[in-house]
Design an enzyme around this catalytic site. Sequence first.
Site, PDB file in Angstrom:
ATOM      1  N   GLU A   9       1.007  -1.232   0.006  1.00  0.00           N
ATOM      2  CA  GLU A   9      -0.207   0.292   0.225  1.00  0.00           C
ATOM      3  C   GLU A   9       1.105   1.055  -0.223  1.00  0.00           C
ATOM      4  OE1 GLU A   9      -0.728  -2.467   1.935  1.00  0.00           O
ATOM      5  OE2 GLU A   9      -2.364  -3.685   1.747  1.00  0.00           O
ATOM      6  N   PHE A  36     -11.948  -8.207  13.131  1.00  0.00           N
ATOM      7  CA  PHE A  36     -11.060  -8.067  12.103  1.00  0.00           C
ATOM      8  C   PHE A  36     -10.439  -6.932  11.346  1.00  0.00           C
ATOM      9  CE2 PHE A  36      -8.900 -11.073   8.708  1.00  0.00           C
ATOM     10  CZ  PHE A  36      -7.758 -10.849   8.504  1.00  0.00           C
ATOM     11  N   GLN A  37      -8.932  -6.960  11.465  1.00  0.00           N
ATOM     12  CA  GLN A  37      -9.038  -5.972  10.180  1.00  0.00           C
ATOM     13  C   GLN A  37      -9.211  -4.689  10.662  1.00  0.00           C
ATOM     14  OE1 GLN A  37      -8.361  -7.257   6.316  1.00  0.00           O
ATOM     15  NE2 GLN A  37      -6.357  -7.959   7.141  1.00  0.00           N
ATOM     16  N   LYS A  53     -18.068  -1.143   5.591  1.00  0.00           N
ATOM     17  CA  LYS A  53     -17.717  -2.365   4.502  1.00  0.00           C
ATOM     18  C   LYS A  53     -19.829  -2.792   3.901  1.00  0.00           C
ATOM     19  CE  LYS A  53     -16.717  -7.091   2.732  1.00  0.00           C
ATOM     20  NZ  LYS A  53     -15.716  -7.854   3.646  1.00  0.00           N
ATOM     21  N   MET A  84      24.010   9.839   2.736  1.00  0.00           N
ATOM     22  CA  MET A  84      23.237  11.054   3.444  1.00  0.00           C
ATOM     23  C   MET A  84      23.793  10.842   5.617  1.00  0.00           C
ATOM     24  SD  MET A  84      23.200  13.596   3.225  1.00  0.00           S
ATOM     25  CE  MET A  84      22.584  14.988   1.546  1.00  0.00           C
TER      26      MET A  84
END
Lengths: 565, 180
Positions: free
Chosen positions: A54, A116-117, A166, A479
């Site tokens: 993602e 869940f999630q 959802k 760096m």
Amino acid sequence: MATKRITGSQAVILSLLEEGVDTIFGYPGGAIMPIYDALYDFDKHVTHILTRHEQGAVHAAEGYAKVTGKAGVCFATSGPGATNLITGIADAQIDSIPLVCITGQVASPLLGTDAFQESDVVGISMPVTKWNYQVTSAEEIPDAIAKAFYIAQSGRPGPVLLDIAKDAQFQELDFEYKKCTKIRSYIPEFPVDPFKVKEAADLINAAKKPLLLFGQGVIIANAEDELKAFIEKTGIPAAWTLLGLSALPTDHPLNVGMLGMHGNYGPNIKTNEADLIIAVGMRFDDRVTGKVSTYAKNAKIIHLEVDPAEINKIVKADVPVLGNARNSLAMLMENVQQNKHDAWVQEFRDCDKIEYEKVIQKDIFPEKQGLTMGEAVRIASEKTNHEAILVTDVGQQQMIASRYFKFKHSKSNVTSGGLGTMGYGIPAAVGAQLGAKDRKVVTFVGDGGFQMTLQELGTIVQNKLPVKIILLNNNFLGMVRQWQQLFFEKRYSFTELTNPDFIMIANGFGMPAHKVTKREELEAGIQKMMEHDGPYLLEVVVEKEDNVFPMVPAGASVSDIILEA
Amino acid sequence: MKQEFNITIFSENHIGLLNRITIIFTRRKINIESLTVSASALKGISKFTIVVNETQDRVMKVVSQLEKVVDVMKAFYHTNDEMIFQEIALYKVPTEALYNTDKIEKMVRNAGARILEITREYTVIEKTGHKEETQALFEQLNEFHVMQFIRSGRIAITRDPIERLSEFLKERDAMFDALD
């Protein structure tokens, strides 16, 4: 417009089409599956790019937004999908990049149950979004999306996030789409005050040593022509910030180069000699100002800025001019006199000569044995006739590329400025290439940043994106190593890398790749890459302990810029 | 120099907006001394009164950031001198203490407080005023063991004869009309 009965998921896709979205970057998962199912029917209208993570989707959306000026759109599922977007959203927030991020969320009856999630994405993203909103019924979808695009793209742009439960994706609604053009609590930009313009013009007309500093605000407002006309009329030298790169052609006679920690010598030291600073669409970032208490002390400050919160935030403006850069520059243009500042501009050129002899020549035409980052950047810019889009990761290669890559066209620089997000380069190149299909996209990455998001090589190959990747490999987090060398007594604490075989990795993804270790192979290597039809990775093994100069040491004044260690 | 400032915010009445506002203070490590939110005189618009102890420079910058929030209509800041403000306090004391002495009656009378409810077991006293005043009454009443004490956040009204919000709304509407 007649309404029709559709599902929330279909409404999401139709709303995006109403906003002119042609590309979506995303990654499916449980809570966003209904939206992905609706998307399946629209593959002729919109391209979905499946990234490998993602974070890749959100950086790709940023790259797309940077080169098109339109909002980048990304999809992710709830929980980890959504939290993986956060780095990119934070990056977009600090760099004013318009994004519309759509995340799935667990069904509304499950909110707050540790389902869940489930994660509180609205709460998590709140500090790093311009606006966010949770949708729990299908009826809200068209208006929420219309509002999201309006907020993301208007005024000072930024990322917005819509979290769609959802059950709202499954529900039906009577669909009707109306674009958002006004929110009563939100003033995207103020009309330019003619009195302030007059005050500013008086200062400009009287100035002996004026210096114009411009940032991304010029690009966002499409004010490139106005900027060019303004400096040509007034004869004022102009310096760009990192995010202002490409808003003016590199070779314009009044372009005096880059500001900031690793910017050019002239604009940095002359900032403290100028009697007038005209700041256009820039925010006096600490990497630009160095020590603020000694910054531009001989100058009056005019600040042309769209965001009122930027006025007096870091540097007090004697004359603030609110409004978008295009309008304010156009109005200013009518009030300033034709002028020339040849002797003053010559002082910058004299500084350039010093910088060239002490730094640039050794960087881009080195005589030592090992390869330098600078010569690879110079050749890549030449081989693309200075017409390519430059994408950089974060670190030494970013600074070197920003210094030596040349630009002819605006919206040609894609980099992570404010947040300094390592791993940005490869996924941002995905979005940049999709946003500018006919242009060459040249991406510089270091061996450190590359390994943060190299899985997106898979996205590049799957979508046959002809991105040219130049991996400048010094086997170090360069760096950080440079700072350790200069400020931490060479105590190289965890900055050396044991790297994989990058050629094998690229080939593993199905991407042609080549490794260059000698100067005589470099030009031909870059030439071959640029001529190759399709994606290509060129690994350039550079000197392990090269540094980026000039440098304004952290906390030092811009006039204390050093040319060598 | 740090001093008390009253920050007034007019905003939409939206879920999560309180969080969006408070994180602006949190990010700069500014403590909120008091916070009150309720419906304002304008339909659908909420009014926040937030008290902080900060320098004027930091308060100005915070107010600019607050105004950037999409759902915030306008924010102002004022010193205590520029505002009339009040807090309300409730005190629950044992009723028995009122039987034994007239001290509580005198305290209530002198403080301009009033008694809201008396039962066999307890008496509830209410006082409005500045924090020092409600605190002083608490100290006095506590001789009789205050059983519960609560003080509200501050509410405040400007002394300015010009209503700056109305002025702002007029300007804003003119601006929106000009953009249309």
